[in-house]
Design a protein around this motif. Sequence first.
Motif, PDB file in Angstrom:
ATOM      1  N   THR A  67     -11.300   4.808  -2.216  1.00  0.00           N
ATOM      2  CA  THR A  67     -12.237   3.756  -1.858  1.00  0.00           C
ATOM      3  C   THR A  67     -11.466   2.536  -1.400  1.00  0.00           C
ATOM      4  OG1 THR A  67     -13.860   4.535  -3.483  1.00  0.00           O
ATOM      5  CG2 THR A  67     -14.143   2.300  -2.642  1.00  0.00           C
ATOM      6  N   VAL A  68     -11.880   1.969  -0.269  1.00  0.00           N
ATOM      7  CA  VAL A  68     -11.202   0.793   0.275  1.00  0.00           C
ATOM      8  C   VAL A  68     -12.208  -0.092   0.992  1.00  0.00           C
ATOM      9  CG1 VAL A  68     -10.539   2.140   2.316  1.00  0.00           C
ATOM     10  CG2 VAL A  68      -9.404  -0.016   1.856  1.00  0.00           C
ATOM     11  N   ALA A  69     -12.079  -1.389   0.782  1.00  0.00           N
ATOM     12  CA  ALA A  69     -12.836  -2.387   1.541  1.00  0.00           C
ATOM     13  C   ALA A  69     -11.830  -3.257   2.278  1.00  0.00           C
ATOM     14  CB  ALA A  69     -13.698  -3.241   0.613  1.00  0.00           C
ATOM     15  N   VAL A  70     -12.150  -3.610   3.508  1.00  0.00           N
ATOM     16  CA  VAL A  70     -11.264  -4.423   4.344  1.00  0.00           C
ATOM     17  C   VAL A  70     -12.009  -5.689   4.749  1.00  0.00           C
ATOM     18  CG1 VAL A  70      -9.942  -4.522   6.483  1.00  0.00           C
ATOM     19  CG2 VAL A  70     -10.064  -2.380   5.196  1.00  0.00           C
ATOM     20  N   LEU A  71     -11.457  -6.841   4.365  1.00  0.00           N
ATOM     21  CA  LEU A  71     -12.077  -8.127   4.659  1.00  0.00           C
ATOM     22  C   LEU A  71     -11.173  -8.947   5.574  1.00  0.00           C
ATOM     23  CD1 LEU A  71     -13.230  -9.229   1.075  1.00  0.00           C
ATOM     24  CD2 LEU A  71     -14.401  -7.726   2.687  1.00  0.00           C
ATOM     25  N   PRO A  72     -11.645  -9.340   6.741  1.00  0.00           N
ATOM     26  CA  PRO A  72     -10.839 -10.230   7.583  1.00  0.00           C
ATOM     27  C   PRO A  72     -10.731 -11.614   6.958  1.00  0.00           C
ATOM     28  CG  PRO A  72     -12.544  -9.114   8.865  1.00  0.00           C
ATOM     29  CD  PRO A  72     -12.868  -8.901   7.416  1.00  0.00           C
ATOM     30  N   PHE A  73      -9.574 -12.241   7.134  1.00  0.00           N
ATOM     31  CA  PHE A  73      -9.382 -13.636   6.735  1.00  0.00           C
ATOM     32  C   PHE A  73      -8.965 -14.420   7.979  1.00  0.00           C
ATOM     33  CE2 PHE A  73      -6.919 -17.328   5.701  1.00  0.00           C
ATOM     34  CZ  PHE A  73      -7.634 -17.909   4.651  1.00  0.00           C
ATOM     35  N   PRO A  74      -9.577 -15.593   8.233  1.00  0.00           N
ATOM     36  CA  PRO A  74     -10.640 -16.230   7.456  1.00  0.00           C
ATOM     37  C   PRO A  74     -11.963 -15.481   7.570  1.00  0.00           C
ATOM     38  CG  PRO A  74     -10.247 -17.454   9.467  1.00  0.00           C
ATOM     39  CD  PRO A  74      -9.165 -16.411   9.394  1.00  0.00           C
ATOM     40  N   ALA A  75     -12.871 -15.826   6.692  1.00  0.00           N
ATOM     41  CA  ALA A  75     -14.138 -15.107   6.633  1.00  0.00           C
ATOM     42  C   ALA A  75     -14.873 -15.206   7.966  1.00  0.00           C
ATOM     43  CB  ALA A  75     -15.018 -15.678   5.523  1.00  0.00           C
ATOM     44  N   PRO A  76     -15.247 -14.082   8.551  1.00  0.00           N
ATOM     45  CA  PRO A  76     -16.017 -14.102   9.796  1.00  0.00           C
ATOM     46  C   PRO A  76     -17.492 -14.360   9.515  1.00  0.00           C
ATOM     47  CG  PRO A  76     -15.642 -11.853   9.123  1.00  0.00           C
ATOM     48  CD  PRO A  76     -14.944 -12.724   8.101  1.00  0.00           C
ATOM     49  N   GLN A  77     -18.175 -14.865  10.476  1.00  0.00           N
ATOM     50  CA  GLN A  77     -19.615 -15.141  10.295  1.00  0.00           C
ATOM     51  C   GLN A  77     -20.413 -13.868  10.105  1.00  0.00           C
ATOM     52  OE1 GLN A  77     -20.847 -18.132   9.917  1.00  0.00           O
ATOM     53  NE2 GLN A  77     -18.990 -19.279  10.422  1.00  0.00           N
ATOM     54  N   GLN A  78     -19.881 -12.731  10.595  1.00  0.00           N
ATOM     55  CA  GLN A  78     -20.657 -11.495  10.564  1.00  0.00           C
ATOM     56  C   GLN A  78     -20.335 -10.593   9.384  1.00  0.00           C
ATOM     57  OE1 GLN A  78     -23.177 -10.992  12.686  1.00  0.00           O
ATOM     58  NE2 GLN A  78     -22.696 -13.018  13.479  1.00  0.00           N
ATOM     59  N   GLY A  79     -19.520 -11.018   8.432  1.00  0.00           N
ATOM     60  CA  GLY A  79     -19.274 -10.191   7.255  1.00  0.00           C
ATOM     61  C   GLY A  79     -18.023  -9.346   7.397  1.00  0.00           C
TER      62      GLY A  79
ATOM     63  N   PRO B 175      -4.216  -0.774  11.102  1.00  0.00           N
ATOM     64  CA  PRO B 175      -4.179  -0.924  12.561  1.00  0.00           C
ATOM     65  C   PRO B 175      -4.001  -2.381  12.978  1.00  0.00           C
ATOM     66  CG  PRO B 175      -6.024   0.470  11.885  1.00  0.00           C
ATOM     67  CD  PRO B 175      -5.470  -0.160  10.648  1.00  0.00           C
ATOM     68  N   ALA B 176      -3.411  -2.578  14.153  1.00  0.00           N
ATOM     69  CA  ALA B 176      -3.143  -3.932  14.650  1.00  0.00           C
ATOM     70  C   ALA B 176      -4.425  -4.725  14.865  1.00  0.00           C
ATOM     71  CB  ALA B 176      -2.343  -3.861  15.944  1.00  0.00           C
ATOM     72  N   ASP B 177      -5.541  -4.031  15.144  1.00  0.00           N
ATOM     73  CA  ASP B 177      -6.804  -4.724  15.410  1.00  0.00           C
ATOM     74  C   ASP B 177      -7.723  -4.754  14.185  1.00  0.00           C
ATOM     75  OD1 ASP B 177      -7.490  -2.063  15.278  1.00  0.00           O
ATOM     76  OD2 ASP B 177      -8.632  -2.025  17.159  1.00  0.00           O
ATOM     77  N   ALA B 178      -7.132  -4.654  13.004  1.00  0.00           N
ATOM     78  CA  ALA B 178      -7.927  -4.562  11.776  1.00  0.00           C
ATOM     79  C   ALA B 178      -8.857  -5.746  11.579  1.00  0.00           C
ATOM     80  CB  ALA B 178      -7.008  -4.421  10.572  1.00  0.00           C
ATOM     81  N   ALA B 179      -8.412  -6.938  11.948  1.00  0.00           N
ATOM     82  CA  ALA B 179      -9.243  -8.126  11.737  1.00  0.00           C
ATOM     83  C   ALA B 179     -10.492  -8.087  12.611  1.00  0.00           C
ATOM     84  CB  ALA B 179      -8.443  -9.392  12.016  1.00  0.00           C
ATOM     85  N   GLU B 180     -10.392  -7.466  13.799  1.00  0.00           N
ATOM     86  CA  GLU B 180     -11.544  -7.357  14.684  1.00  0.00           C
ATOM     87  C   GLU B 180     -12.394  -6.130  14.366  1.00  0.00           C
ATOM     88  OE1 GLU B 180      -8.339  -7.917  16.100  1.00  0.00           O
ATOM     89  OE2 GLU B 180      -8.850 -10.057  15.966  1.00  0.00           O
ATOM     90  N   ARG B 181     -11.774  -5.114  13.770  1.00  0.00           N
ATOM     91  CA  ARG B 181     -12.479  -3.857  13.486  1.00  0.00           C
ATOM     92  C   ARG B 181     -12.219  -3.429  12.044  1.00  0.00           C
ATOM     93  NH1 ARG B 181     -10.574   0.519  17.509  1.00  0.00           N
ATOM     94  NH2 ARG B 181     -12.509   1.553  16.884  1.00  0.00           N
ATOM     95  N   PRO B 182     -12.731  -4.193  11.086  1.00  0.00           N
ATOM     96  CA  PRO B 182     -12.443  -3.879   9.673  1.00  0.00           C
ATOM     97  C   PRO B 182     -12.983  -2.525   9.225  1.00  0.00           C
ATOM     98  CG  PRO B 182     -14.105  -5.595   9.849  1.00  0.00           C
ATOM     99  CD  PRO B 182     -13.550  -5.415  11.220  1.00  0.00           C
TER     100      PRO B 182
END
Length: 253
Positions: free
Chosen positions: A237-249, A209-216
């Motif tokens: 199984t999938v993990a989604v990590l925003p880059f750069p690292a957000p303060q909230q994980g 999704p286009a908002d993946a970085a805000e809603r991983p």
Amino acid sequence: NEDAFTVSATALPDGAPAVVAIVCDGVSSATRPDEASLAASRAANESLLAALPCGTHPQQAMHDAILAAAEAVNSLADPAAPSHEHQPHVNAPACTLVGAVVTPTLLVVGWVGDSRVYWVPVDRSAPPARLTEDDSWAAQMVAAGLMNEAEAYADERAHAITGWLGADSYELEPHTASFKPDRPGVVVVCTDGLWNYAEGAEEMAEVVPADAAERPLHCAQVLVGHALDGGGHDNVTVAVLPFPAPQQGAGSA
């Protein structure tokens, strides 16, 4: 379910956040593959969380984490079991492993087997990329120039892995790589239960999704749903990590 994963966060010595994801896929032909993937994911995660705050470079920390995971899986083998060469049904517990470490400026990946990491920039005018190379029969055929990618992955032997964690594995070769993306994006860490339904980087990016970085977490759920809608013939199984690292994980599903 023969998959296992961890998602966690810590801080580097300078206080910068670091987010860690480890995803493991049990080798179905081995005994107790669920135990192997669980042991590997936990051991790798613990190793990274111990090393990163001490100042170990993330790429070295990832290499060491894979070795720690291998040791944990090796310890599950039954030393009294007959040789797997003569009785394949008693193969030692085994799994694949793929992981990522995301900091404010650096993305590090590591893997053994055919689980993958994809990079999908928020700005879709920049190309997405697959950041790992499978330890598999198909990848070997392509690398040797004996087949093109389409031919290799269409073959029934395509997903036979050539690298894994387990007491019956060949010489362990942890793969690691580091990247410095020049724009925000998301890092998708997944088993083949997902990428079987979105193999190419462009295909994966189309599902993210286009908002993946805000809603991983939502993104991870969408990706799992995509695989299930496609047939869901394997654990997903999938993990989604925003880059750069957000303060909230980060988010996972």
